[in-house]
Design a protein around this motif. Structure first.
Motif, PDB file in Angstrom:
ATOM      1  N   ASN A 179     -26.601 -14.904  -1.714  1.00 29.41           N
ATOM      2  CA  ASN A 179     -26.304 -15.622  -0.477  1.00 29.41           C
ATOM      3  C   ASN A 179     -26.003 -14.667   0.673  1.00 29.41           C
ATOM      4  O   ASN A 179     -26.287 -14.983   1.830  1.00 29.41           O
ATOM      5  CB  ASN A 179     -25.131 -16.581  -0.688  1.00 29.41           C
ATOM      6  N   ALA A 180     -25.444 -13.525   0.362  1.00 29.73           N
ATOM      7  CA  ALA A 180     -25.133 -12.559   1.428  1.00 29.73           C
ATOM      8  C   ALA A 180     -26.414 -12.015   2.059  1.00 29.73           C
ATOM      9  O   ALA A 180     -26.443 -11.730   3.256  1.00 29.73           O
ATOM     10  CB  ALA A 180     -24.290 -11.426   0.864  1.00 29.73           C
ATOM     11  N   LYS A 181     -27.443 -11.889   1.255  1.00 27.29           N
ATOM     12  CA  LYS A 181     -28.715 -11.368   1.756  1.00 27.29           C
ATOM     13  C   LYS A 181     -29.706 -12.469   2.108  1.00 27.29           C
ATOM     14  O   LYS A 181     -30.828 -12.180   2.516  1.00 27.29           O
ATOM     15  CB  LYS A 181     -29.338 -10.435   0.721  1.00 27.29           C
ATOM     16  N   HIS A 182     -29.308 -13.720   1.887  1.00 22.39           N
ATOM     17  CA  HIS A 182     -30.194 -14.860   2.162  1.00 22.39           C
ATOM     18  C   HIS A 182     -31.509 -14.700   1.419  1.00 22.39           C
ATOM     19  O   HIS A 182     -32.589 -14.921   1.980  1.00 22.39           O
ATOM     20  CB  HIS A 182     -30.450 -15.000   3.658  1.00 22.39           C
ATOM     21  N   THR A 183     -31.415 -14.332   0.178  1.00 21.79           N
ATOM     22  CA  THR A 183     -32.619 -14.045  -0.596  1.00 21.79           C
ATOM     23  C   THR A 183     -32.577 -14.740  -1.951  1.00 21.79           C
ATOM     24  O   THR A 183     -31.536 -14.774  -2.612  1.00 21.79           O
ATOM     25  CB  THR A 183     -32.788 -12.532  -0.797  1.00 21.79           C
ATOM     26  N   LEU A 184     -33.702 -15.274  -2.320  1.00 23.10           N
ATOM     27  CA  LEU A 184     -33.900 -15.911  -3.616  1.00 23.10           C
ATOM     28  C   LEU A 184     -34.801 -15.010  -4.450  1.00 23.10           C
ATOM     29  O   LEU A 184     -35.706 -14.369  -3.909  1.00 23.10           O
ATOM     30  CB  LEU A 184     -34.570 -17.272  -3.417  1.00 23.10           C
ATOM     31  N   TYR A 185     -34.551 -14.989  -5.747  1.00 21.07           N
ATOM     32  CA  TYR A 185     -35.335 -14.136  -6.643  1.00 21.07           C
ATOM     33  C   TYR A 185     -35.895 -14.942  -7.816  1.00 21.07           C
ATOM     34  O   TYR A 185     -35.317 -15.962  -8.217  1.00 21.07           O
ATOM     35  CB  TYR A 185     -34.479 -13.004  -7.204  1.00 21.07           C
ATOM     36  N   LEU A 186     -36.977 -14.429  -8.359  1.00 22.79           N
ATOM     37  CA  LEU A 186     -37.498 -14.945  -9.620  1.00 22.79           C
ATOM     38  C   LEU A 186     -37.924 -13.750 -10.451  1.00 22.79           C
ATOM     39  O   LEU A 186     -38.919 -13.092 -10.138  1.00 22.79           O
ATOM     40  CB  LEU A 186     -38.681 -15.889  -9.407  1.00 22.79           C
TER      41      LEU A 186
END
Length: 118
Positions: free
Chosen positions: A74-81
């Motif tokens: 959430n701090a980087k506003h990034t989602l991963y898979l």
């Protein structure tokens, strides 16, 4: 509005690992659910995984369970898979999605190609 930009996918061999990322911008990222879909050639788009904004609960398609891991920063506003032990049948265009609503998802990324060779 939420803008979603997926990382470049790639060409890998069966058994390899690959991590996709999705950078989100726009409205608040922290309080929306996010996920991944994919669409293989000649097939309908299908759900892969999702993660809730509250408590980070995760959900997976049967095809992804045990091999894929969805996460979010959430701090980087990034989602991963994170995709491990990739199979030829994982070949598809992968889409990042955000803001789950009753009828589906409000926002979609442009998609990124993942190709797994045997």
């Amino acid at each position: 509005q939420v803008q979603l930009v997926e990382s470049v996918g790639g060409l890998v061999q069966a058994g390899d690992s690959l991590r996709l990322s999705c950078a989100a911008s726009g409205r608040t990222f922290n309080n929306i659910n996010m996920g991944w879909f994919r669409q293989a050639p000649g097939k309908e788009r299908e759900f892969v995984a999702s993660i809730s904004w509250y408590a980070g609960r995760t959900y997976y398609a049967d095809s992804a369970k045990g091999r894929f891991t969805i996460s979010r920063d959430n701090a980087k506003h990034t989602l991963y898979l994170q995709m491990n032990n990739l199979k030829v049948e994982d070949t598809a265009v992968y889409y990042c999605v955000a803001d789950q609503i009753r009828s589906g998802w409000n926002y979609w990324g442009q998609g990124t190609q993942v190709t797994v060779s045997s």
